[in-house]
Design an enzyme around this catalytic site. Structure first.
Site, PDB file in Angstrom:
ATOM      1  N   ALA A 179      46.492  52.645  27.331  1.00 16.66           N
ATOM      2  CA  ALA A 179      47.549  51.768  27.829  1.00 16.66           C
ATOM      3  C   ALA A 179      47.095  50.973  29.042  1.00 16.66           C
ATOM      4  O   ALA A 179      47.532  49.834  29.253  1.00 16.66           O
ATOM      5  CB  ALA A 179      48.789  52.588  28.162  1.00 16.66           C
ATOM      6  N   LYS A 222      47.364  53.242  36.307  1.00 19.12           N
ATOM      7  CA  LYS A 222      48.089  52.133  35.683  1.00 19.12           C
ATOM      8  C   LYS A 222      48.758  51.263  36.751  1.00 19.12           C
ATOM      9  O   LYS A 222      48.773  50.036  36.643  1.00 19.12           O
ATOM     10  CB  LYS A 222      49.138  52.661  34.704  1.00 19.12           C
ATOM     11  CG  LYS A 222      48.587  53.356  33.467  1.00 19.12           C
ATOM     12  CD  LYS A 222      49.747  53.899  32.633  1.00 19.12           C
ATOM     13  CE  LYS A 222      49.285  54.754  31.480  1.00 19.12           C
ATOM     14  NZ  LYS A 222      50.425  55.338  30.735  1.00 19.12           N
ATOM     15  N   ALA A 247      57.986  54.624  14.724  1.00 17.96           N
ATOM     16  CA  ALA A 247      56.853  55.550  14.764  1.00 17.96           C
ATOM     17  C   ALA A 247      55.594  54.875  14.231  1.00 17.96           C
ATOM     18  O   ALA A 247      55.636  54.139  13.255  1.00 17.96           O
ATOM     19  CB  ALA A 247      57.169  56.797  13.944  1.00 17.96           C
ATOM     20  N   GLN A 257      59.444  59.677  29.614  1.00 17.99           N
ATOM     21  CA  GLN A 257      59.821  60.267  28.337  1.00 17.99           C
ATOM     22  C   GLN A 257      61.049  61.149  28.584  1.00 17.99           C
ATOM     23  O   GLN A 257      61.354  61.511  29.718  1.00 17.99           O
ATOM     24  CB  GLN A 257      58.642  61.109  27.826  1.00 17.99           C
ATOM     25  CG  GLN A 257      58.838  61.784  26.503  1.00 17.99           C
ATOM     26  CD  GLN A 257      59.111  60.790  25.392  1.00 17.99           C
ATOM     27  OE1 GLN A 257      60.278  60.499  25.147  1.00 17.99           O
ATOM     28  NE2 GLN A 257      58.091  60.276  24.747  1.00 17.99           N
ATOM     29  N   ARG A 269      50.408  52.848  24.944  1.00 20.99           N
ATOM     30  CA  ARG A 269      49.403  53.068  23.904  1.00 20.99           C
ATOM     31  C   ARG A 269      50.088  53.199  22.562  1.00 20.99           C
ATOM     32  O   ARG A 269      49.673  52.625  21.567  1.00 20.99           O
ATOM     33  CB  ARG A 269      48.582  54.336  24.191  1.00 20.99           C
ATOM     34  CG  ARG A 269      47.390  54.492  23.247  1.00 20.99           C
ATOM     35  CD  ARG A 269      46.859  55.902  23.197  1.00 20.99           C
ATOM     36  NE  ARG A 269      47.760  56.819  22.496  1.00 20.99           N
ATOM     37  CZ  ARG A 269      47.486  58.100  22.245  1.00 20.99           C
ATOM     38  NH1 ARG A 269      46.339  58.617  22.672  1.00 20.99           N
ATOM     39  NH2 ARG A 269      48.364  58.853  21.607  1.00 20.99           N
ATOM     40  N   GLU A 275      68.194  51.836  26.323  1.00 22.24           N
ATOM     41  CA  GLU A 275      67.102  51.715  25.354  1.00 22.24           C
ATOM     42  C   GLU A 275      67.661  51.848  23.935  1.00 22.24           C
ATOM     43  O   GLU A 275      68.475  52.732  23.656  1.00 22.24           O
ATOM     44  CB  GLU A 275      66.067  52.812  25.601  1.00 22.24           C
ATOM     45  CG  GLU A 275      64.900  52.802  24.621  1.00 22.24           C
ATOM     46  CD  GLU A 275      63.887  53.876  24.939  1.00 22.24           C
ATOM     47  OE1 GLU A 275      63.270  53.783  26.030  1.00 22.24           O
ATOM     48  OE2 GLU A 275      63.732  54.831  24.142  1.00 22.24           O
ATOM     49  N   HIS A 282      58.905  46.008  24.419  1.00 23.14           N
ATOM     50  CA  HIS A 282      57.927  47.070  24.169  1.00 23.14           C
ATOM     51  C   HIS A 282      56.704  46.491  23.470  1.00 23.14           C
ATOM     52  O   HIS A 282      56.814  45.562  22.665  1.00 23.14           O
ATOM     53  CB  HIS A 282      58.537  48.162  23.287  1.00 23.14           C
ATOM     54  CG  HIS A 282      59.396  49.124  24.030  1.00 23.14           C
ATOM     55  ND1 HIS A 282      59.270  50.489  23.932  1.00 23.14           N
ATOM     56  CD2 HIS A 282      60.414  48.919  24.906  1.00 23.14           C
ATOM     57  CE1 HIS A 282      60.174  51.091  24.706  1.00 23.14           C
ATOM     58  NE2 HIS A 282      60.881  50.151  25.292  1.00 23.14           N
TER      59      HIS A 282
END
Length: 297
Positions: free
Chosen positions: A133, A173, A56, A184, A112, A22, A82
């Site tokens: 999301a 989801k 951000a 995360q 989200r 990533e 993304h």
């Protein structure tokens, strides 16, 4: 609409752990040059996929999409695009999805996203946009031709009422069309293992890829952990804090801890490893090579 490429999902459900990298969108041209050096240094490791985050509050979308498209067109690597809901109408989100598809990017991480004020700021949806999301998952699934991934939170999302509720949302989801998840950052293998157990207990076999970020700069990673809601565990702090003023020692210990975390989650059955590179290749390559030498990846 052509069917999406199934190789990523097949790999995640295969016998060998996957690897993925990533990157984050650079702020300027110099940073972008550094990013491309890192990408091409990591390409020989043959990752299953790579991804580029948003900045951000949904910033840097244009640069993120452009870099992701270039990876699709000019490298051998599979990019995962993304996409967040921050500051965008539903029509604008759909337009980005179509742009990805037109560029040959048919894997998307549906998020989200964090509010402009940071992960702990109140969420404010776009007046003509979506709120969760799962709505983005449903939109991408309806469009067709896209393999959808989502985020997972070993220590719970900052807005979630409990870790159990967070697992239930992840399962929802999956039932809406998501086919894989990336976590995360976290620091304890048991947080990842318990998340997987909660999801499996709800009858869902969604592949959940652990996100790995070595502690190379203590203050930087501690700040990122705080913002994301991930705790810096006492067992990590007691090893890092005594050497916090020695950057070389912190880096060495951070790589040691991250490598052990990789071993622990792989031993627990993780389908792969997702390395958060911070746009630098050296630490990722060191961990990768150590694990490959052990025959783990």
């Amino acid at each position: 609409m052509p069917a999406p490429d199934r190789s990523l999902i097949d790999a995640l459900r295969g016998d060998r752990p996957t690897t993925s990298f990533e990157f984050f969108p650079p702020k300027d041209d110099e940073g972008e040059e550094q990013l491309w050096r890192t990408i091409f240094e990591l390409e020989p490791l043959a990752p299953t996929f790579v991804s580029v985050t948003y900045g951000a509050g949904g910033t840097s979308q244009e640069r993120t999409v452009r870099i992701t498209e270039r990876i699709a067109r000019r490298s051998s690597m599979t990019p995962v695009g993304h996409l967040t809901l921050v500051g965008q109408s539903t029509a604008e989100v759909e337009s980005v999805l179509k742009q990805y598809l037109a560029a040959g990017v048919d894997h998307v991480l549906a998020l989200r996203g964090d509010p402009p004020g940071g992960p702990r700021a109140p969420w404010e949806p776009h007046p003509e946009g979506m709120n969760h999301a799962i709505e983005l998952v449903e939109l991408a699934t309806r469009m067709g031709g896209i393999t959808v991934g989502v985020a997972a939170f070993p220590e719970g999302h900052p807005d979630a009422t409990s870790r159990e509720a967070c697992a239930q949302i992840l399962v929802a989801k999956a039932r809406a069309g998501a086919e894989f998840a990336i976590t995360q950052l976290f620091f304890r293998a048991r947080d990842y293992i318990e998340l997987v157990e909660r999801v499996r207990g709800l009858g869902c076999d969604l592949p959940i890829i652990p996100g790995i970020m070595p502690i190379l700069n203590f203050n930087q990673v501690a700040r990122m952990a705080e913002l994301s809601g991930a705790a810096m565990p006492a067992e990590v702090l007691e090893q890092i804090e005594p050497i916090a003023e020695d950057p070389k020692a912190v880096r060495a210990k951070g790589i040691e801890l991250a490598t052990q975390l990789c071993r622990d989650v792989l031993d627990a059955g993780a389908p792969g490893l997702h390395f958060m590179t911070l746009n630098r290749s050296r630490a990722t390559r060191e961990i990768f090579e150590a694990l490959r030498a052990e025959g783990r990846i």
